[in-house]
Design an enzyme around this catalytic site. Structure first.
Site, mmCIF file in Angstrom:
data_model
loop_
_atom_site.group_PDB
_atom_site.id
_atom_site.type_symbol
_atom_site.label_atom_id
_atom_site.label_comp_id
_atom_site.label_asym_id
_atom_site.label_seq_id
_atom_site.Cartn_x
_atom_site.Cartn_y
_atom_site.Cartn_z
ATOM 1 N N ASP A 78 29.139 1.726 -10.672
ATOM 2 C CA ASP A 78 27.688 1.697 -10.842
ATOM 3 C C ASP A 78 27.393 2.656 -11.985
ATOM 4 O O ASP A 78 27.955 3.752 -12.033
ATOM 5 C CB ASP A 78 26.979 2.116 -9.559
ATOM 6 C CG ASP A 78 25.553 1.607 -9.544
ATOM 7 O OD1 ASP A 78 25.342 0.411 -9.789
ATOM 8 O OD2 ASP A 78 24.626 2.415 -9.313
ATOM 9 N N TYR A 163 21.562 0.072 -23.356
ATOM 10 C CA TYR A 163 20.801 1.112 -24.052
ATOM 11 C C TYR A 163 21.578 1.732 -25.220
ATOM 12 O O TYR A 163 21.126 2.708 -25.816
ATOM 13 C CB TYR A 163 20.414 2.215 -23.059
ATOM 14 C CG TYR A 163 19.522 1.730 -21.935
ATOM 15 C CD1 TYR A 163 18.133 1.810 -22.037
ATOM 16 C CD2 TYR A 163 20.054 1.189 -20.763
ATOM 17 C CE1 TYR A 163 17.310 1.372 -21.010
ATOM 18 C CE2 TYR A 163 19.242 0.738 -19.728
ATOM 19 C CZ TYR A 163 17.870 0.832 -19.862
ATOM 20 O OH TYR A 163 17.058 0.395 -18.857
ATOM 21 N N ASP A 164 22.736 1.181 -25.556
ATOM 22 C CA ASP A 164 23.588 1.760 -26.610
ATOM 23 C C ASP A 164 22.856 2.044 -27.920
ATOM 24 O O ASP A 164 23.090 3.092 -28.532
ATOM 25 C CB ASP A 164 24.780 0.834 -26.909
ATOM 26 C CG ASP A 164 25.916 1.019 -25.921
ATOM 27 O OD1 ASP A 164 25.895 2.004 -25.154
ATOM 28 O OD2 ASP A 164 26.822 0.168 -25.905
ATOM 29 N N LYS A 184 33.832 4.125 -28.945
ATOM 30 C CA LYS A 184 33.001 4.355 -27.763
ATOM 31 C C LYS A 184 33.865 4.385 -26.507
ATOM 32 O O LYS A 184 33.719 5.268 -25.657
ATOM 33 C CB LYS A 184 31.930 3.258 -27.633
ATOM 34 C CG LYS A 184 31.078 3.451 -26.386
ATOM 35 C CD LYS A 184 30.162 2.295 -26.060
ATOM 36 C CE LYS A 184 29.627 2.455 -24.637
ATOM 37 N NZ LYS A 184 28.873 1.313 -24.155
ATOM 38 N N ARG A 190 32.337 5.686 -18.786
ATOM 39 C CA ARG A 190 33.238 4.785 -18.049
ATOM 40 C C ARG A 190 34.694 5.197 -18.277
ATOM 41 O O ARG A 190 35.487 5.259 -17.341
ATOM 42 C CB ARG A 190 32.990 3.351 -18.543
ATOM 43 C CG ARG A 190 33.313 2.287 -17.539
ATOM 44 C CD ARG A 190 32.664 0.963 -17.879
ATOM 45 N NE ARG A 190 31.240 0.958 -17.624
ATOM 46 C CZ ARG A 190 30.296 0.979 -18.571
ATOM 47 N NH1 ARG A 190 30.604 0.961 -19.837
ATOM 48 N NH2 ARG A 190 29.027 1.000 -18.231
HETATM 49 P P1 IMP Z 1 25.142 -1.917 -13.210
HETATM 50 O O1 IMP Z 1 25.939 -3.062 -13.724
HETATM 51 O O2 IMP Z 1 24.276 -2.210 -12.042
HETATM 52 O O3 IMP Z 1 25.964 -0.683 -13.008
HETATM 53 O O4 IMP Z 1 24.070 -1.622 -14.357
HETATM 54 C C1 IMP Z 1 24.302 -0.684 -15.325
HETATM 55 C C2 IMP Z 1 23.212 -0.771 -16.396
HETATM 56 O O5 IMP Z 1 23.191 0.518 -17.026
HETATM 57 C C3 IMP Z 1 23.563 -1.746 -17.467
HETATM 58 O O6 IMP Z 1 22.906 -2.956 -17.295
HETATM 59 C C4 IMP Z 1 23.067 -1.041 -18.737
HETATM 60 O O7 IMP Z 1 21.728 -1.288 -18.885
HETATM 61 C C5 IMP Z 1 23.179 0.419 -18.420
HETATM 62 N N1 IMP Z 1 24.431 0.953 -18.964
HETATM 63 C C6 IMP Z 1 25.506 1.368 -18.257
HETATM 64 N N2 IMP Z 1 26.496 1.756 -19.077
HETATM 65 C C7 IMP Z 1 26.033 1.557 -20.322
HETATM 66 C C8 IMP Z 1 26.613 1.763 -21.607
HETATM 67 O O8 IMP Z 1 27.778 2.169 -21.801
HETATM 68 N N3 IMP Z 1 25.815 1.463 -22.641
HETATM 69 C C9 IMP Z 1 24.557 0.985 -22.523
HETATM 70 N N4 IMP Z 1 23.986 0.770 -21.363
HETATM 71 C C10 IMP Z 1 24.707 1.059 -20.259
#
Ligand code: IMP
Length: 204
Positions: A78, A163-164, A184, A190
């Site tokens: 998450d 949001y990168d 990255k 991650r």
């Molecule tokens: P999840 O898949 O529910 O964990 O959602 C994570 C959300 O966080 C993603 O849809 C992105 O919007 C944001 N996010 C997480 N990691 C990154 C990243 O490395 N870069 C940009 N956005 C990220």
């Protein structure tokens, strides 16, 4: 001292996600350890609602559900963006801020609008990734990686996702959206969480 249980070569891991891109990325990361990834989607498992209030809580909830339903060691992640002047928003709701159409231009605009509405001078933020590993017999391990940085406006670069384009990691001049993916991936939240997990729980 008892040694921690490790995941060995030939193990099958359930990746508690229905997102094919995420499952492929995790599969690539664990392949060098001789471990194969099988997605919750592929195994026909239901997707639990993310009802917890922390990244770690939601990762654990997803991994526990997958371990119970699949009988395999299960891995869930998450992640999201925490903006300090916004008390950690969008945080666990990072994906939801993009709406049903997953429009991250809109999500970034919402972050910028919220910062402007506050007249915030503090534009610091961090990305978080929580990983949860759960065995069918109930053993659990969690790992959290974080990368700090600042938010810029307007967004820059189209190499990343989410949001990168508005995030510059500390000590760099480029946004995550402008960086080569390998650069990255070598330093991201991650990558840090994965490095901890592999060091502690994967047999070399
Ligand atoms: P999840 O898949 O529910 O964990 O959602 C994570 C959300 O966080 C993603 O849809 C992105 O919007 C944001 N996010 C997480 N990691 C990154 C990243 O490395 N870069 C940009 N956005 C990220």
């Amino acid at each position: 001292m008892t040694s921690l249980r490790k995941i060995g070569r030939g193990a099958r891991l359930c990746v508690a996600s229905h997102n094919a891109g995420k499952v492929r990325e995790i599969g690539d990361l664990i392949a060098p350890f001789g471990v194969s990834a099988h997605s919750a989607g592929e195994l026909g498992l239901p997707e639990p609602e993310e009802t917890e209030t922390t990244f770690t809580g939601n990762a654990l909830l997803k991994a526990r559900a997958a371990a119970q339903a699949s009988g395999l060691v299960s891995l869930a992640d998450d992640s999201g963006l925490a903006v300090h002047a916004l008390n950690g928003d969008p945080g666990i709701y990072s994906a939801r801020w993009a709406g049903r159409t997953k429009d991250f231009r809109l999500a970034m605009q919402k972050v910028e609008d919220a910062l402007q509405a506050q007249g915030a001078t503090d534009r610091s933020a961090h990305f978080v990734c929580a990983l949860a590993l759960v065995w069918p017999d109930g053993e659990e391990a969690v790992f959290e990686g974080r990368v700090d940085g600042v938010l810029v406006w307007p967004p820059r670069g189209d190499k990343g996702f989410g949001y990168d384009p508005m995030f510059i990691p500390e000590g760099y001049a480029l946004t995550f959206g402008e960086m080569e993916p390998d650069a990255k991936h070598a330093m991201s939240h991650r990558a840090k969480a994965f490095a901890q997990m592999v060091a502690e729980r994967f047999a070399p």
